[in-house]
Design a protein around this motif. Structure first.
Motif, PDB file in Angstrom:
ATOM      1  N   ARG A 330       0.772  -1.178   0.037  1.00  0.00           N
ATOM      2  CA  ARG A 330      -0.018   0.150  -0.063  1.00  0.00           C
ATOM      3  C   ARG A 330       0.976   1.283  -0.001  1.00  0.00           C
ATOM      4  N   ASP A 331       2.009   1.084  -0.557  1.00  0.00           N
ATOM      5  CA  ASP A 331       3.078   2.325  -0.802  1.00  0.00           C
ATOM      6  C   ASP A 331       2.857   2.913  -2.001  1.00  0.00           C
ATOM      7  N   HIS A 332       2.165   3.970  -2.266  1.00  0.00           N
ATOM      8  CA  HIS A 332       1.888   4.586  -3.561  1.00  0.00           C
ATOM      9  C   HIS A 332       2.825   5.728  -3.802  1.00  0.00           C
ATOM     10  N   ALA A 333       4.088   5.782  -3.015  1.00  0.00           N
ATOM     11  CA  ALA A 333       5.172   6.841  -3.595  1.00  0.00           C
ATOM     12  C   ALA A 333       5.999   5.781  -4.199  1.00  0.00           C
ATOM     13  N   VAL A 334       5.598   5.265  -5.213  1.00  0.00           N
ATOM     14  CA  VAL A 334       6.430   4.535  -6.165  1.00  0.00           C
ATOM     15  C   VAL A 334       5.793   4.737  -7.641  1.00  0.00           C
ATOM     16  N   SER A 335       6.598   4.749  -8.559  1.00  0.00           N
ATOM     17  CA  SER A 335       5.872   5.183  -9.894  1.00  0.00           C
ATOM     18  C   SER A 335       7.148   4.595 -11.078  1.00  0.00           C
ATOM     19  N   ILE A 336       6.576   4.326 -12.103  1.00  0.00           N
ATOM     20  CA  ILE A 336       7.537   3.917 -13.119  1.00  0.00           C
ATOM     21  C   ILE A 336       7.516   5.033 -14.369  1.00  0.00           C
ATOM     22  N   LEU A 337       8.809   5.244 -14.645  1.00  0.00           N
ATOM     23  CA  LEU A 337       8.859   6.246 -16.023  1.00  0.00           C
ATOM     24  C   LEU A 337       9.543   5.939 -17.217  1.00  0.00           C
ATOM     25  N   GLN A 338       9.090   5.625 -18.252  1.00  0.00           N
ATOM     26  CA  GLN A 338       9.892   5.116 -19.400  1.00  0.00           C
ATOM     27  C   GLN A 338      10.643   6.380 -19.833  1.00  0.00           C
ATOM     28  N   LEU A 339      11.819   5.966 -20.176  1.00  0.00           N
ATOM     29  CA  LEU A 339      12.985   7.117 -20.599  1.00  0.00           C
ATOM     30  C   LEU A 339      13.144   6.696 -22.157  1.00  0.00           C
ATOM     31  N   PRO A 340      13.552   8.011 -22.640  1.00  0.00           N
ATOM     32  CA  PRO A 340      13.770   8.199 -24.199  1.00  0.00           C
ATOM     33  C   PRO A 340      15.048   7.031 -24.565  1.00  0.00           C
ATOM     34  N   ASN A 341      14.493   6.297 -25.527  1.00  0.00           N
ATOM     35  CA  ASN A 341      15.487   5.205 -25.986  1.00  0.00           C
ATOM     36  C   ASN A 341      16.688   6.109 -26.682  1.00  0.00           C
ATOM     37  N   THR A 342      17.804   5.476 -26.494  1.00  0.00           N
ATOM     38  CA  THR A 342      19.019   5.825 -27.424  1.00  0.00           C
ATOM     39  C   THR A 342      18.874   5.748 -28.769  1.00  0.00           C
ATOM     40  N   THR A 343      18.977   6.463 -29.787  1.00  0.00           N
ATOM     41  CA  THR A 343      19.250   6.478 -31.073  1.00  0.00           C
ATOM     42  C   THR A 343      20.549   6.363 -31.700  1.00  0.00           C
ATOM     43  N   GLU A 344      20.527   6.064 -33.063  1.00  0.00           N
ATOM     44  CA  GLU A 344      22.176   6.211 -33.829  1.00  0.00           C
ATOM     45  C   GLU A 344      22.532   7.684 -33.651  1.00  0.00           C
ATOM     46  N   GLU A 345      21.703   8.619 -33.434  1.00  0.00           N
ATOM     47  CA  GLU A 345      22.187  10.150 -33.518  1.00  0.00           C
ATOM     48  C   GLU A 345      22.515  10.439 -31.976  1.00  0.00           C
TER      49      GLU A 345
END
Length: 374
Positions: A330-345
């Motif tokens: 019941r710990d709601h101070a936890v979240s998930i964030l998808q980060l930008p993938n690394t590209t060739e650039e």
């Protein structure tokens, strides 16, 4: 500095207002920096400033970056031994300079002889208090968080300290943008459940409660790396966990055999290339257990599992693990964030995220943390 002004040498333990960044021990004679991004910081009112540094290594030398008034001004490899390094000279003695000397390279678990220590400073002026920042962030991760490949040409393939950077790094960039004090716990190739090559000893959670427990050897034990970390001494407001890339690598890599016991370890794929359910469950359980450990030691922090700079194949498994943890705790101070993938650039050296990739991640993470704290 005029001819009649002499530099005064002061032992690091006696320097007033010297701020130490990063996990270390209570020992201040000398001060040992263990993790990437660790630093000594002070405000100097004087024309000239030197530090006495001791560097040790068998294979992989320490590097430092020097930041003055928030701007990186130099970066250098340290030779073995104890020596004085000039940080600045000839500057206006009446103006206060904020100085940070930052460990640019991760804790080197593969080199028991690697260490970085600060013994003393020399200046002709005064050392003044450092401003306390309003926010504290801890970053936990792997080679990405260690800044491996964040500096250097895309063609570089050598695994050497030169291609690590604590500054061309989303951790430094995020902390600067948020005006935050930060710490990093990271190790190249390591994961939540195992390292990229299926070695179960290469997992960050097992060593999280020590000062720098993944280091080996008599010297590191003597320096206090294996001591329990005093969490009450520094409590983060935010913990960012960027782990999972090497756990994914373990599924793609050959089995690892323990040289002592002969036991074989392998995260398996099914014939169709999907994750073997039993082994994926092991990873998810490791994520859950690490969240429990993080919460125990950081009771008031918001925990963000940030993942995706080198692909996001394990993101569904991370979601399941975090959901289970939240349901049970019941710990709601936890979240998930998808980060930008690394590209060739945005790729850097050693097929790792480069500075552009780190900047993109820092922008996303900064915005997310700002909104979350509001």
């Amino acid at each position: 500095m005029s001819a009649n002004e002499e530099l005064e040498s002061i032992a690091i333990s006696a320097v007033p207002h010297m701020k130490i960044h990063g996990r270390t021990t209570g020992q201040r004679s000398p001060v040992t920096l263990f993790w990437t991004g660790s630093a000594v910081e002070c405000n100097v009112k004087g024309a000239e400033f030197w530090v006495e540094i001791e560097s040790s290594y068998d294979l992989l030398e320490p590097w430092i970056s020097i930041v003055i008034n928030g701007v990186p001004v130099s970066r250098q490899m340290l030779i073995r031994g104890r020596s004085w390094i000039c940080i600045f000279r000839g500057m206006n003695p009446a103006v206060v300079k904020n100085v940070r000397i930052i460990k640019d390279v991760q804790a080197m678990s593969v080199d028991p002889g690697n260490s970085l220590q600060f013994h003393a400073v020399k200046t002709c002026g005064a050392i003044l208090p450092v401003e306390e920042k309003p926010l504290k962030i801890e970053f936990v991760g792997d080679s990405i968080t260690s800044g491996e490949g964040a500096i250097g040409a895309k063609t570089e393939e050598d695994w050497i300290p030169m291609w690590f950077s604590a500054l061309h790094n989303y951790t430094f960039m995020t902390a600067e943008a948020l005006h935050a004090e930060y710490r990093v716990i990271s190790q190249s190739g390591w994961g939540v459940f195992s390292s990229w090559d299926n070695n179960p000893n290469g997992n960050i959670p097992e060593y999280y409660e020590q000062v720098c427990g993944l280091l080996k050897g008599v010297q590191n034990e003597r320096l206090g790396a294996l001591e329990p970390h005093d969490f009450s001494s520094w409590q983060p407001d935010v913990v960012v966990v960027n782990l999972g890339s090497n756990d994914d690598g373990a599924f793609q890599s050959p089995a690892w055999t323990d040289p002592l016991t002969g036991q074989v370890f392998k995260q398996r794929l099914n014939e169709d290339g999907t994750y073997h359910e039993e082994d994926l469950t092991k990873f998810e359980k490791a994520v859950e257990l690490f969240l429990i450990k993080l919460r125990k030691n950081n009771p008031h922090a918001h925990i963000i599992w940030a993942y995706g700079m080198l692909g996001a194949s394990l993101l569904p498994a991370i979601y399941r693990a975090v959901d289970r943890y939240k349901k049970h705790s019941r710990d709601h101070a936890v979240s998930i964030l998808q980060l930008p993938n690394t590209t060739e650039e945005t790729m850097g050296a050693r097929t790792h995220p480069g500075e552009l990739s780190h900047r993109r991640t820092a922008d996303v993470l900064t915005d997310y943390i700002q909104r979350m704290l509001k």
